[in-house]
Design an enzyme around this catalytic site. Structure first.
Site, short mmCIF file in Angstrom:
data_model
loop_
_atom_site.label_atom_id
_atom_site.label_comp_id
_atom_site.label_asym_id
_atom_site.label_seq_id
_atom_site.Cartn_x
_atom_site.Cartn_y
_atom_site.Cartn_z
N PHE A 23 -3.80 -0.34 7.16
CA PHE A 23 -4.37 -1.70 6.78
C PHE A 23 -5.38 -1.84 5.72
O PHE A 23 -5.17 -1.31 4.72
CB PHE A 23 -4.52 -2.46 8.11
N LYS A 50 0.77 -1.34 -0.13
CA LYS A 50 -0.07 0.10 -0.07
C LYS A 50 1.02 1.16 -0.15
O LYS A 50 0.68 2.23 -0.78
CB LYS A 50 -0.97 -0.15 1.19
N LYS A 83 7.18 -7.16 10.51
CA LYS A 83 6.65 -6.27 9.65
C LYS A 83 7.64 -5.27 8.79
O LYS A 83 7.64 -5.13 7.55
CB LYS A 83 5.65 -4.91 10.00
N ARG A 91 2.32 8.44 7.07
CA ARG A 91 2.70 8.05 8.39
C ARG A 91 3.96 7.82 8.71
O ARG A 91 4.76 7.15 7.74
CB ARG A 91 1.76 6.93 9.00
N PHE A 146 3.04 -8.71 -9.68
CA PHE A 146 4.19 -9.46 -9.46
C PHE A 146 4.41 -10.42 -10.81
O PHE A 146 3.51 -10.57 -11.72
CB PHE A 146 4.08 -10.50 -8.27
#
Length: 554
Positions: free
Chosen positions: A299, A69, A103, A92, A380
């Site tokens: 998310f 994202k 992560k 952010r 991909f």
């Protein structure tokens, strides 16, 4: 292919003053943090009207395969700039806990990154340290007040304020402190949240300036008296000192992408335990300077986008012009039941089973919130045409186009198709509305999110949660929006329910008011506000050589 950090370290960054000039920011407004980072004094910009169109980037529910994202957000902004558009990016700040956990960083990837990548993912300009210091100052003043006679009559069993640290440290979730004798404090149960879950993070990201920040800080509730009266930071006379610690942190941070697109990276609440958006001050500033502003919400659209729209947009008077929903073929097959190790092989049946997850997020954006949307497939190499066509067909049935995104390997050039569709959507009519009305009772707001956004059947409340909801309504907090704390991996509150589960019930386990931020936090399932490290944390691979060159970040 080079690693993300290798690509970032080889980048030829422009001096940040030059980036500011391209964005129309006067050098006198810059506060330099070295050669390639700066904070912006936005005070002179407060009365400048907004002119830009706002583009929100969201996604399907995240999976171990990854969706990209932030990478898509960066690449889209670079693509718009390649089309000679006046564009700014708003993201952010990453939290240290996930950087060292599983992560990794949050500065994009491949050839679609914000730089300096190492700085952004580590200490950056110290905003999170300032937030942690302000949070823990309040905790210290609270416990000191009790130690020094407890004039406010605070019940130590009703303290709601917790300490924080920006690290995944499960050992600190629940502790007992104040041990060691009468002069060492009053023994009580306590605990730590990760800094991004602190209410001060939410307050900083929703505040419009220092005065608003100080007022919000003062309204924060830290606990209750023996006769159940709320005790605030203002009662402890702590808001002034906290605001002093945050006077620089509230200023947006200016950096650049690999292609020198100006980027404001500021604030970083998680979307599973907080409201998941960058600061209002950064978004507002970008909209005053640029014709197009690309921002993201954490998310999936069930968490980040819902809170961006129902909380941030409502508070700041924002209306998105277009929404990008990011997905990958691999992630959709994972939602269709394919193990992570087998996601590379074509599997149309599994893709068909996983597609409802994407389609639910599309419905949420276009029907629940009334906004124009495009699905961006983060492509991909082993994605087949048959798989891509299957996604296109199903999305077009909902009136939504699909654009391929190849920004990870090609930078802005790989996002031109997506940028063309976004520009088209920005000129389309939209009928933006919220998922619920603020005048509804708190339970009705929760029910609306569960039914409309998650697709669930109902809500179950633990006895403690139901009691607290009733108390908050009696205290006058019934008109606030709700901030749902829920697993990011599923539309339900059960991380194992992939795809598009139906007929499920959400369990609300805990409720608390964030009076300074201006919302009621509703915790579901076993969601935790302090994550833990995995068996093999990413920190084990991170190193620095004698020249100060960092390796292992991703």
């Amino acid at each position: 292919m080079k690693t993300d950090i290798q690509i970032a370290q080889e980048a030829q960054m422009l001096p940040i003053g030059q980036v500011a000039s391209m964005a129309g920011i006067d050098e006198n407004l810059l506060e330099y943090y070295g050669k390639v980072k700066a904070k912006i004094d936005i005070t002179p910009l407060r009365n400048v009207p907004r002119k830009g169109k706002l583009i929100l980037v969201t996604a399907i529910n995240p999976t171990p395969a990854g969706e990209g994202k932030t990478t898509t957000s960066v690449g889209l902004a670079d693509a718009l700039r390649r089309m000679d558009k006046n564009v700014m990016l708003c993201l952010r700040e990453p939290s240290l806990g996930p950087v060292f956990g599983v992560k990794g960083g949050a500065a994009g990837g491949g050839y679609a990154q914000v730089v300096p990548m190492e700085d952004i993912n580590l200490h950056f300009t110290g905003d999170f340290h300032a937030i942690g210091a302000a949070n823990n100052l309040l905790a210290a003043m609270l416990d000191n007040h009790i130690q020094q006679g407890n004039a406010l009559g605070i019940d130590v069993k009703k303290i709601t304020w917790r300490r924080c640290v920006d690290m995944n440290d499960r050992q600190l979730r629940n502790i007992v402190d104040g041990l060691g004798g009468r002069m060492q404090g009053v023994p009580r149960e306590d605990g730590f949240d990760i800094t991004v879950a602190s209410e001060i993070m939410a307050v900083l990201c929703l505040a419009t300036g220092l005065s608003d920040l100080k007022e919000r800080l003062g309204r924060m509730i830290v606990g209750y008296t023996y006769d159940d009266k709320p005790v605030t930071a203002a009662d402890l006379k702590a808001q002034g000192a906290m605001a002093a610690l945050l006077k620089d942190a509230i200023k947006p941070n200016l950096v650049q992408t690999l292609e020198h697109t100006p980027a404001l990276v500021h604030g970083g609440p998680f979307a599973n335990i907080a409201h998941g958006c960058n600061s209002v001050s950064a978004t507002d500033t970008a909209l005053k300077l640029a014709d197009y502003v690309v921002t993201e919400a954490g998310f999936g659209a069930d968490l980040g986008a819902e809170k961006f729209l129902d909380i941030k947009c409502r508070a700041a008077g924002l209306t998105p012009d277009a929404v990008v929903i990011v997905a990958t073929v691999k992630a959709l097959k994972y939602n269709g039941g394919v193990p992570k190790t087998e996601l590379g092989a074509e599997n149309l049946e599994a893709l068909e089973r996983g597609l409802p997850n994407l389609l639910k997020h599309v419905e949420n954006i276009t029907r629940v919130f009334g906004l124009p949307a495009v699905v961006a497939i983060n492509r991909f190499a082993n994605d087949t045409e048959a798989e891509l066509n299957l996604i296109r067909t199903h999305c077009q049935e909902l009136g939504v186009n699909v654009a391929l995104s190849e920004v990870w390997g090609k930078g802005g050039e790989g996002g031109l198709e997506l940028a063309e569709e976004v520009l088209r959507l920005c000129d389309q009519p939209q009928d933006f509305h919220y998922a619920y009305d603020l005048d509804l009772p708190l339970k009705d707001k929760i029910q609306a999110i569960v039914e409309k956004v998650y697709g669930g059947a109902g809500v179950h409340y633990t006895a403690a949660a139901a009691k607290e909801l009733a108390r908050l309504e009696a205290m006058g907090f019934d008109k606030l929006p709700v901030c749902m704390a829920k697993t990011q991996y599923s539309l339900s509150d059960d991380a194992t329910q992939l795809g598009r589960p139906e007929g499920f019930t959400i369990t609300v386990s805990k409720v608390k008011v964030s009076a300074g931020a201006g919302f009621v936090v509703v915790q579901t399932g076993d969601i935790m506000t302090m994550p833990g490290l995995p068996k093999v944390p990413a920190a084990e691979k991170i190193d620095v050589d004698e020249n100060g060159v960092i390796s292992g970040l991703f």
